[in-house]
Design an enzyme around this catalytic site. Sequence first.
Site, PDB file in Angstrom:
ATOM      1  N   ASN A  86       0.839  -1.184   0.000  1.00  0.00           N
ATOM      2  CA  ASN A  86       0.000   0.000   0.000  1.00  0.00           C
ATOM      3  C   ASN A  86       0.885   1.249   0.000  1.00  0.00           C
ATOM      4  O   ASN A  86       2.110   1.170   0.000  1.00  0.00           O
ATOM      5  CB  ASN A  86      -0.939  -0.048   1.209  1.00  0.00           C
ATOM      6  CG  ASN A  86      -2.279   0.605   0.933  1.00  0.00           C
ATOM      7  OD1 ASN A  86      -2.349   1.635   0.272  1.00  0.00           O
ATOM      8  ND2 ASN A  86      -3.345   0.007   1.444  1.00  0.00           N
ATOM      9  N   HIS A 146      23.271   2.914  12.247  1.00  0.00           N
ATOM     10  CA  HIS A 146      24.420   3.774  12.531  1.00  0.00           C
ATOM     11  C   HIS A 146      24.962   3.424  13.912  1.00  0.00           C
ATOM     12  O   HIS A 146      24.209   3.057  14.811  1.00  0.00           O
ATOM     13  CB  HIS A 146      24.020   5.243  12.457  1.00  0.00           C
ATOM     14  CG  HIS A 146      23.502   5.638  11.112  1.00  0.00           C
ATOM     15  ND1 HIS A 146      24.331   5.966  10.059  1.00  0.00           N
ATOM     16  CD2 HIS A 146      22.235   5.738  10.643  1.00  0.00           C
ATOM     17  CE1 HIS A 146      23.594   6.254   9.004  1.00  0.00           C
ATOM     18  NE2 HIS A 146      22.319   6.122   9.322  1.00  0.00           N
ATOM     19  N   ALA A 161      -0.312  -1.619   8.964  1.00  0.00           N
ATOM     20  CA  ALA A 161      -0.022  -0.211   8.701  1.00  0.00           C
ATOM     21  C   ALA A 161       0.919   0.380   9.747  1.00  0.00           C
ATOM     22  O   ALA A 161       0.769   0.154  10.950  1.00  0.00           O
ATOM     23  CB  ALA A 161      -1.324   0.582   8.677  1.00  0.00           C
ATOM     24  N   ALA A 215      -0.488  -3.509  13.267  1.00  0.00           N
ATOM     25  CA  ALA A 215      -0.251  -2.119  12.903  1.00  0.00           C
ATOM     26  C   ALA A 215       0.536  -1.393  13.987  1.00  0.00           C
ATOM     27  O   ALA A 215       0.296  -1.581  15.184  1.00  0.00           O
ATOM     28  CB  ALA A 215      -1.586  -1.419  12.675  1.00  0.00           C
ATOM     29  N   THR A 257      12.026  -5.609  16.318  1.00  0.00           N
ATOM     30  CA  THR A 257      13.461  -5.499  16.580  1.00  0.00           C
ATOM     31  C   THR A 257      14.159  -6.850  16.634  1.00  0.00           C
ATOM     32  O   THR A 257      15.386  -6.906  16.608  1.00  0.00           O
ATOM     33  CB  THR A 257      13.702  -4.770  17.919  1.00  0.00           C
ATOM     34  OG1 THR A 257      13.076  -5.518  18.974  1.00  0.00           O
ATOM     35  CG2 THR A 257      13.134  -3.359  17.894  1.00  0.00           C
ATOM     36  N   LYS A 258      13.371  -7.941  16.743  1.00  0.00           N
ATOM     37  CA  LYS A 258      13.936  -9.291  16.816  1.00  0.00           C
ATOM     38  C   LYS A 258      13.158 -10.217  15.887  1.00  0.00           C
ATOM     39  O   LYS A 258      12.043  -9.907  15.480  1.00  0.00           O
ATOM     40  CB  LYS A 258      13.860  -9.823  18.259  1.00  0.00           C
ATOM     41  CG  LYS A 258      14.706  -9.025  19.236  1.00  0.00           C
ATOM     42  CD  LYS A 258      14.627  -9.613  20.635  1.00  0.00           C
ATOM     43  CE  LYS A 258      15.491  -8.822  21.617  1.00  0.00           C
ATOM     44  NZ  LYS A 258      15.412  -9.362  22.988  1.00  0.00           N
ATOM     45  N   ARG A 312      -0.291 -14.497  19.704  1.00  0.00           N
ATOM     46  CA  ARG A 312      -0.900 -15.827  19.647  1.00  0.00           C
ATOM     47  C   ARG A 312      -0.485 -16.517  18.363  1.00  0.00           C
ATOM     48  O   ARG A 312       0.089 -15.912  17.462  1.00  0.00           O
ATOM     49  CB  ARG A 312      -2.433 -15.727  19.712  1.00  0.00           C
ATOM     50  CG  ARG A 312      -3.072 -14.997  18.528  1.00  0.00           C
ATOM     51  CD  ARG A 312      -4.583 -14.993  18.659  1.00  0.00           C
ATOM     52  NE  ARG A 312      -5.257 -14.297  17.578  1.00  0.00           N
ATOM     53  CZ  ARG A 312      -5.576 -14.835  16.402  1.00  0.00           C
ATOM     54  NH1 ARG A 312      -5.224 -16.090  16.125  1.00  0.00           N
ATOM     55  NH2 ARG A 312      -6.220 -14.132  15.493  1.00  0.00           N
TER      56      ARG A 312
END
Length: 204
Positions: free
Chosen positions: A84, A114, A141, A159, A164-165, A182
């Site tokens: 989208n 960085h 989203a 959304a 991060t993992k 779940r």
Amino acid sequence: MSERDKLHTGELFLPMDPSVLEEQLVRMDLLWEYNQTKPSQQKERAALLKRMLADCGEQVYIEAPFYANWGGHHCHFGNGVYANYHLTCVDDTHIYVGDYTMFGPNVTVATAGHPILPELREKGYQYNAPVHIGKRCWIGAGALIMPGVAIGDDTVIGAGSVVTKDIPAGVVAVGNPCRILRQVGDRDREFYFKDRKIDWEGIR
């Protein structure tokens, strides 16, 4: 080893080095062309995607505007991938997306990072880590997917999540940081949204 050669090794490199910028700007010009096309120019868009992306399967559709650091040059999209509006791919190294995966609006997939050490940031250093997203995923989203992350097949990312993992296959995962809520299970074969049942006879 040139700075250009370090894009895919995970080593620190200087992204403003001429050996990097020269090629990158050519790729970004193609992306600019893509974002100037009209919605009715479907054939032109499809042809541009084949030129822009590292791999472009059949029936890949990306709503404009689409943003990518390398113009999509390091994006590998399987068949039936849909994105989208305002997909951002920080594709300084490779982004792999499996067949029939869908992106909601305003999703960011980042491969670039960085250093935490400020002296290195002052010098402009960067490093890259590839992202892998499986088949038949739904990335909700506004989700943010960070460098080096892998998401398994058939997984839904809620959304606004910040991934991060690594997230395994076949789960619904949400939040900041993104965590498993779940498993995708039997109830999902009966209901598609809250108490709305799937009419399997009407599914083509």
